[in-house]
Structure formats: C-alpha cells, structure tokens
Enzyme design. Structure first.
Site, PDB file in Angstrom:
ATOM      1  N   LYS A 121       0.869  -1.222   0.100  1.00 47.35           N
ATOM      2  CA  LYS A 121       0.196   0.030   0.319  1.00 47.35           C
ATOM      3  C   LYS A 121       0.814   1.346  -0.070  1.00 47.35           C
ATOM      4  CE  LYS A 121      -4.216   2.034   2.071  1.00 47.35           C
ATOM      5  NZ  LYS A 121      -3.907   3.348   2.023  1.00 47.35           N
ATOM      6  N   ARG A 142      -8.411  11.185  -7.817  1.00 48.12           N
ATOM      7  CA  ARG A 142      -9.419  10.531  -7.532  1.00 48.12           C
ATOM      8  C   ARG A 142     -10.783  11.610  -7.024  1.00 48.12           C
ATOM      9  NH1 ARG A 142      -9.616   6.589  -2.142  1.00 48.12           N
ATOM     10  NH2 ARG A 142      -9.710   8.531  -1.094  1.00 48.12           N
ATOM     11  N   GLU A 179      -1.413   4.980  -7.944  1.00 43.63           N
ATOM     12  CA  GLU A 179      -0.850   5.878  -7.159  1.00 43.63           C
ATOM     13  C   GLU A 179       0.433   6.605  -7.607  1.00 43.63           C
ATOM     14  OE1 GLU A 179      -2.842   5.180  -4.400  1.00 43.63           O
ATOM     15  OE2 GLU A 179      -2.102   6.427  -2.994  1.00 43.63           O
ATOM     16  N   CYS A 431      27.590  27.928  17.190  1.00 42.01           N
ATOM     17  CA  CYS A 431      28.658  28.218  18.365  1.00 42.01           C
ATOM     18  C   CYS A 431      30.061  28.123  17.518  1.00 42.01           C
ATOM     19  CB  CYS A 431      28.560  27.068  19.374  1.00 42.01           C
ATOM     20  SG  CYS A 431      29.850  27.452  20.637  1.00 42.01           S
TER      21      CYS A 431
HETATM   22  S1  IVH Z   1      -6.515  -0.638  -4.432  1.00 45.71           S
HETATM   23  C1  IVH Z   1     -11.129  -0.186  -4.908  1.00 45.71           C
HETATM   24  N1  IVH Z   1      -3.995  -0.988  -4.168  1.00 45.71           N
HETATM   25  O1  IVH Z   1      -4.951   3.684  -0.906  1.00 45.71           O
HETATM   26  C2  IVH Z   1      -9.474  -0.478  -4.653  1.00 45.71           C
HETATM   27  N2  IVH Z   1      -4.949   1.202  -3.400  1.00 45.71           N
HETATM   28  O2  IVH Z   1      -6.772   3.784   1.397  1.00 45.71           O
HETATM   29  C3  IVH Z   1      -9.038   0.802  -4.766  1.00 45.71           C
HETATM   30  N3  IVH Z   1      -3.330   2.669  -2.617  1.00 45.71           N
HETATM   31  O3  IVH Z   1      -7.673   4.976  -2.651  1.00 45.71           O
HETATM   32  C4  IVH Z   1      -7.588   1.025  -4.454  1.00 45.71           C
HETATM   33  N4  IVH Z   1      -1.577   1.392  -2.623  1.00 45.71           N
HETATM   34  O4  IVH Z   1      -5.183   5.449  -3.490  1.00 45.71           O
HETATM   35  C5  IVH Z   1      -5.015  -0.190  -3.938  1.00 45.71           C
HETATM   36  N5  IVH Z   1      -1.696  -1.504  -3.921  1.00 45.71           N
HETATM   37  C6  IVH Z   1      -2.947  -0.440  -3.806  1.00 45.71           C
HETATM   38  C7  IVH Z   1      -2.624   0.792  -2.888  1.00 45.71           C
HETATM   39  C8  IVH Z   1      -3.979   1.539  -2.977  1.00 45.71           C
HETATM   40  C9  IVH Z   1      -2.217   2.659  -1.970  1.00 45.71           C
HETATM   41  C10 IVH Z   1      -4.427   3.556  -2.103  1.00 45.71           C
HETATM   42  C11 IVH Z   1      -5.233   4.179  -3.025  1.00 45.71           C
HETATM   43  C12 IVH Z   1      -6.702   4.176  -2.361  1.00 45.71           C
HETATM   44  C13 IVH Z   1      -6.383   4.178  -1.163  1.00 45.71           C
HETATM   45  C14 IVH Z   1      -7.228   3.335  -0.094  1.00 45.71           C
END
Ligand code: IVH
Length: 687
Positions: A121, A142, A179, A431
């Site tokens: 993530k 988004r 992202e 200093c």
């Molecule tokens: S999947 C419906 N995969 O995290 C599925 N999101 O907290 C949507 N994000 O809005 C996203 N890494 O901006 C997905 N490997 C990843 C991600 C990821 C970062 C972000 C993304 C999402 C947010 C949600």
C-alpha cells in the site's frame, strides 16, 4: 439500546466525531493543512463505525463513513470517472484480516478456490488514467470518488507513465488506476534543501506528491521527481481479464509501471507471512509504504462479492504501524554539532512510533520552529520514517493550552556559554568556539563513525565516558587510547574482551585510506565525494597539505569555496599540530583510489547502467560504488540511453522494459566479469 440516555450520549459523541472528521478532511484536502496523524483519523472512523453498529438509527446517508476523499479543487476542471473510484476498508491486526477473509469465503459459493493478490500500500495520491485505443486521453485525481480533477498535462510529465501503450491491440477504453508518489530519498533531499533555505518542510511524501501534481504549470511538475505504480483497473472495453494478476501482467507488458512486489498466494497464512515480510522491509522500497493491500484475484469472484458505497468487499488494506504519532511537547532544547551548528530539538512525552519509543525529535532550526509555531505545552505530531531522525512536523493549534509563549533561541551556547550567532544567509545558528566541549565531543563521535574512520566500539556513549575521564581532549587522543589498556580495564563494565575489541577497532581506523581520514577531520564542505576528488588528484595527506587554494580549485569536482575551506583548515596552527600528531601516531596518509588520468579509459566511462532485482553477492550500494569506480553512471530507470541492465533475481518491470526497448540484459555472473575489468562489448558478444 432502548435506553434513551444511552442513545443521547451516543448521538452527542457521534455528532462530535462527525464534525472532527469532516473538518479534518476539509483541512487536509482543501487547505493542505495539518489536521491529525493518519492513525488518529483512522481511530475516529472506527469509533464512528462502532457507534453506528450499536445505534443504527444514527447512521445517515452523509455519514463520513460513506464518503470517499475530498471536495474538488475548482482550479482543475472536474471530470466524471467512467467507474467510481472507491476507497479501501482497513484491517489493523491479524484477527481483523482473518475476519475479512472469512467474510469473503462466506460471500462466495461453497468450495470456491480463492487466490489472494498481495501488494504494497503506497502512501501517495490516487489517480485515474483513461487510455483510448492505447493513447492517454485523460488523467484525473480521485476527487470525491465520482468526479476527479483533470490533471492530464501534469501526469504526462511523469517519466513512468507512457503516453502510448506498447500493445498492438490495446483495449478500446481502459481506466488504469494507480498511485502517484514522491520517492522517499528525493523527498528527504528536497526537505533538507528547503530547510537550508529557511523554507518550511513538507509534512510527508504524500503531501509533497499531491501538492506537486496540483501545480498549474506542467513544466513545474516536470521538475518534481514524481513516480507512479499501477494498482487497479476501472472501466474496461474491448478486452477482458479473468484475474487481476493477468491484468497486471498485461499492464506491465504494455509499458505501465507495475510494482515488483505484487504476489499471489493461496492461503491467509501465506498472506500473513507476506505482510510480516513487507513490514520488516517497509523502509527499503524507496517509497513510503503504509500497509499491504490484499485483493481477491479472480474477477468473477470480485463481481459476486461486490462493493459497499465506500469500498469493495473483495479487498482490504492491512495498515502497518503508523510512523506518525501525537504527543505532548514538554520542552525545547538545543544541541550543538561538530561544526558548531545549533539544532533545536523537542523534548517529548514518550510516545511509540512504528515500534520505537521516542522522547526527542528534531525541530531543525529557529526558522522552522517559528514557521511551525511550535510551543512548549503544545500537542505535536511527530514522524519517524525509517532511519531518518524523528522530527516534529507541526502542532495542533486547537489543543494549545492558554498562556504558552513563542519559543526563543537561546543567545548563548548551552555547553560553553559563548554567544550563538546566525551568519548572514544561514538558517542555523552556530557556536563558533573551537574549544566548545560539545563540538569536540561531536567531532570525536564523527571521527569514529561509519562514513569516516569506522571505529567499532567508539560510539557517543563511550566517547562521553572517556571524556569524563579526561582521555579524549582532541581527535588524536583516540589513537592514544591503546596505550591506556590498564586504565580502560579499570572502568566498570570494561572487560578484557571489550577493551581488546576497541583497541582492534582503533588500529583498523588507523589503516583506513586517507580519503576517510579527510572526512573524519571535520573540514567544512568535505564529505566523502569531495574527499575522494581531492585524494584522486593530490594522492596523499602531504600532497593536500601542500596544495594552494588555486591548485585545488582547478581540480575536477572542487570549486573555489571548497578549496578555500580546505586551505583555511590546514593553515590553522591548531590543525597543523593535529595533523602532525596523527601522522606521528601512524594514520595512513595515502590511498587505493585510481589516478584520475585513468578516468578517460575506464572500461565503463560514458555508459549508463541500471541494476534491478536481488543480487546474491552484492548490496545495491556496493554494486553502485564499484560500477561508478569503473566510470559508469548508475541510473534507476531504463531508457534508450541505458547501455546495459544488470538483472538479479526478480528483475521485474525494469527487465521487461529493457527487453521491450532492446536494452541488453545481463546476469550477476556477467556483472562479476564487468567488475573484473572485462569489456562490456566482449561480454555482450558472448565471448
Ligand atoms: S486498491 C477499490 N491498491 O489507498 C480499490 N489502493 O486507502 C482501490 N493505495 O484510494 C485501491 N496502494 O489510493 C489499492 N496497492 C494498492 C494501493 C492503494 C495505495 C491507495 C489508493 C486508495 C487508498 C485507500
């Protein structure tokens, strides 16, 4: 639940939390302001969830739980996504992860076989890219999930994002989701530079990324090192994928950036093992990672599971321990470094951040303290990213108690009492007393540190202990410690083994090449790169000592400012005496570095080399250093200019790209031959 007082109390708290969450979202997305750490925000959402669960009557259509993201910025034309961009539900523990997977299993026909796609993530900002017949026609943020802001021109400046897909038969329409992020190293460098210039630092890489993406002028965006990873699929016409991993494979082959760490596994035990592995390595990926996203791989199963208004049921974000936390600022003190630089730091109510208890955090300099308006008594947000020193990113003004005062930089050095001065154009106070005990202590610690003479066993605590004994008055005293074997053995907790190890460490320090000694001497502007440049040309300590400022300024990599600083350092009688002492004590005064005349004929001179994947026998830093020593420029991205890609295990997208554009790819065995001096052409020709 029927108890009306209970419901009233719940309603009151519910309304209050809704207000705080809405306000935080507004401040965060619209004002780019500091509201609270992510973890606190998540906690509030969970509190809302639990109130709604026990009092369903309170749940309304416009509950913050049913909203995604942000109000739109009117400066960028709004555009509706072809399919809404949802958010993700979170899991904070193994139990929550397993509870989610049980729900998935129950939501599918009995005996369904589920494959779990696990990926990092990334803590950046989500974007949606619409490709029509393989050409990027629209890029958007988004936004509120339904409509986003058009940032096509801005996105087109991203090196990683292709304008045209490399696919002969691209889908009619495809929404590629991903992202955009700010690479951590570049983020740190940018913030350091901003601080040097007295500007305020960005709170975190995510803010820097979303700020950069919203720059009106695409040319300005181009200067920001933004990168992107693909992590989703929206609307799709003219093609279908039966699994997400098949989609990612296609995306990679079509030239899109797909993270190397995506992995499909068959059981939740394996998912949990991967989560632990990713968490342990979270600081090594080069971008900020705040969790692991687990997704059902099969598209037909995703259909069956469906989504809530906010998030799909087929995916979950496991959140890693947060790297930001909230605590009380108990005091502000200043530290004096080896160059005399004064750094204010926060004394904190101890707080755990990503598994480590923090009691101090840097505040950088006076300008930063003023810009952030951080005061003793404030509730502050601290952040600890990887090996970086924890810092205070700001304070929560609403929680400031009455009667706090603005902080003032002390006028005198806390260690030696001399006045603290801020030179013109500098963000820091200094200093300037060369005899300042804090400066001497910090110089000793620096001399023994990794980048300098790397003396094992001589860290800050040991230096302080020996100084108390009066054994370390100056840098040369380090090399007199071996003569104090008996004294050392007399100290509490210093057994023979420890003393011998220290002495061995000091003797090894004496043997380091002179460029390391130069770094250890704490000369203004002389870090490892400058030290190597000086030594390559001037060869020995005596050679450097004898060179005039003009001679030094004429060398590659050295300018007049550095030359003057080096000359001034050696001209000081106290430094001349130190150098005499060090030489008498046996420090090494020469080098193993090649003479610069050889640069032009270095085997890899003028070539750009990229390294990817895991190598068995080398760390990335080692490979880089050794390739550079052969004249190569080592880059992180494969392009038409790349002479060769060195691919270890799991070469991933870089390898795919190299193969796609015809850049030669070689393995670790070939790397060894290169490092042994064999010409690249011979290796590529298979000789
Ligand atoms: S999947 C419906 N995969 O995290 C599925 N999101 O907290 C949507 N994000 O809005 C996203 N890494 O901006 C997905 N490997 C990843 C991600 C990821 C970062 C972000 C993304 C999402 C947010 C949600």
């Amino acid at each position: 639940m029927a108890d009306p007082t209970n419901l009233d109390a719940a309603r009151q708290r519910y309304d209050e939390v809704c207000r705080i969450v809405r306000d935080a979202r507004y401040r965060y997305y619209v004002l780019s302001d500091l509201a609270m750490p992510d973890a606190t925000f998540d906690e509030l959402l969970r509190e809302l969830e639990s109130i709604e669960a026990s009092h369903p009557a309170l749940a309304s259509e416009d509950s913050p739980l049913r909203q995604v993201g942000a109000p739109l910025d009117e400066a960028f034309p709004a555009v509706e996504h072809l399919e809404p961009m949802l958010s993700l539900d979170n899991a904070f523990s193994e139990d929550e992860l397993r509870a989610w997977s049980d729900r998935v299993v129950r939501g599918l026909p009995e005996h369904s076989v589920i494959q779990w796609a696990c990926e990092l993530k990334i803590d950046g900002t989500a974007i949606n890219c619409v490709y029509r017949r393989g050409v990027l026609v629209l890029g958007a943020t988004r936004g509120d999930g339904v409509k986003g802001e058009t940032v096509t021109q801005q996105l087109l400046t991203l090196q990683d994002l292709p304008y045209r897909l490399t696919d002969d038969q691209p889908p009619e329409v495809v929404e590629i989701r991903g992202e955009v992020y700010y690479p951590v190293e570049k983020f740190i460098r940018m913030n350091e530079e901003r601080i040097e210039r007295g500007e305020s630092a960005f709170m975190n890489p995510r803010n820097a990324a979303s700020g950069a993406l919203r720059q009106k002028d695409p040319e300005v965006v181009r200067e920001r090192p933004l990168a992107m990873w693909v992590h989703g699929l929206g609307h799709l016409e003219g093609r279908s994928f039966s699994t997400y991993s098949e989609y990612l494979q296609w995306a990679r082959s079509a030239g899109l950036p797909v993270p190397e760490a995506s992995t499909v596994v068959a059981t939740i035990d394996e998912v949990w093992a991967l989560i632990n592995d990713f968490t342990a390595r979270r600081h090594l990926f080069g971008f900020e990672v705040d969790g692991v996203v687990i997704k059902v791989d099969r598209m037909d199963q995703r259909e069956v599971l469906g989504s809530t208004a906010r998030a799909p049921r087929w995916a979950i974000a496991y959140k890693m321990p947060p790297i930001e936390a909230q605590t009380q600022l108990v005091g502000i003190e200043v530290n004096v470094g080896r160059t005399g630089k004064v750094t204010p730091f926060a004394v904190l109510e101890p707080v755990a951040v990503a598994g480590v208890t923090i009691t101090n955090a840097t505040l950088h300099n006076e300008i930063q303290v003023q810009a952030k308006d951080v005061r003793v008594g404030d509730t502050v947000i601290v952040r600890r990213a990887g090996d970086v020193i924890p810092e205070v990113v700001g304070s929560i003004k609403e929680r400031r108690p009455a009667g706090t005062a603005e902080w003032q930089m002390p006028t005198a050095c806390p260690a030696c009492g001399q006045p603290l001065l801020r030179p013109e154009g500098e963000a820091h106070h200094f200093c300037e007393n060369q005899e300042c005990p804090r400066r001497i202590e910090a110089s000793l610690v620096h001399l023994a540190s990794r980048g300098a003479l790397d003396i094992e066993g001589l860290g800050d605590k040991t230096v302080a202990e020996f100084r108390q004994q009066g054994w370390l008055e100056d840098l040369a005293d380090v090399f007199r410690l071996p003569d104090r074997r008996e004294d050392l053995l007399g100290l509490p907790k210093w057994k023979a083994k420890r003393v011998d190890n220290l002495i061995e460490g000091i003797q090894a320090g004496l043997q380091r090449p002179v460029e390391r000694l130069l770094v250890a001497l704490n000369i203004n502007h002389v870090g490892p790169t400058v030290a190597k440049d000086l030594v390559r040309h001037l060869r020995t300590l005596e050679g450097i000592q004898a060179a005039s400022a003009e001679e030094m300024a004429a060398l590659t990599g050295i300018g007049p400012v550095i030359a003057a600083a080096v000359r001034a350092w050696f001209d000081s009688p106290r430094h001349a005496a130190l150098v005499r002492d060090l030489v008498a004590l046996g420090v090494r005064t020469d080098t193993d570095l090649a003479e610069p005349a050889a640069v032009a004929v270095l085997p890899l001179a003028g070539m750009t080399v990229v390294v990817t994947g895991t190598l068995a026998a080398f760390s990335r830093d080692e490979v880089k250093e050794q390739l550079e020593a052969l004249g190569a420029k080592v880059s992180g991205t494969v392009s038409a200019k790349t002479a060769v890609l060195i691919a270890g295990v799991d070469g991933g997208s870089k390898q795919d790209k190299a193969e796609a554009i015809g850049v030669p790819v070689v393995n670790e065995a070939a790397l060894r031959r290169l490092l042994d001096g064999e010409p690249l052409a011979a290796i590529l020709a298979g000789e």
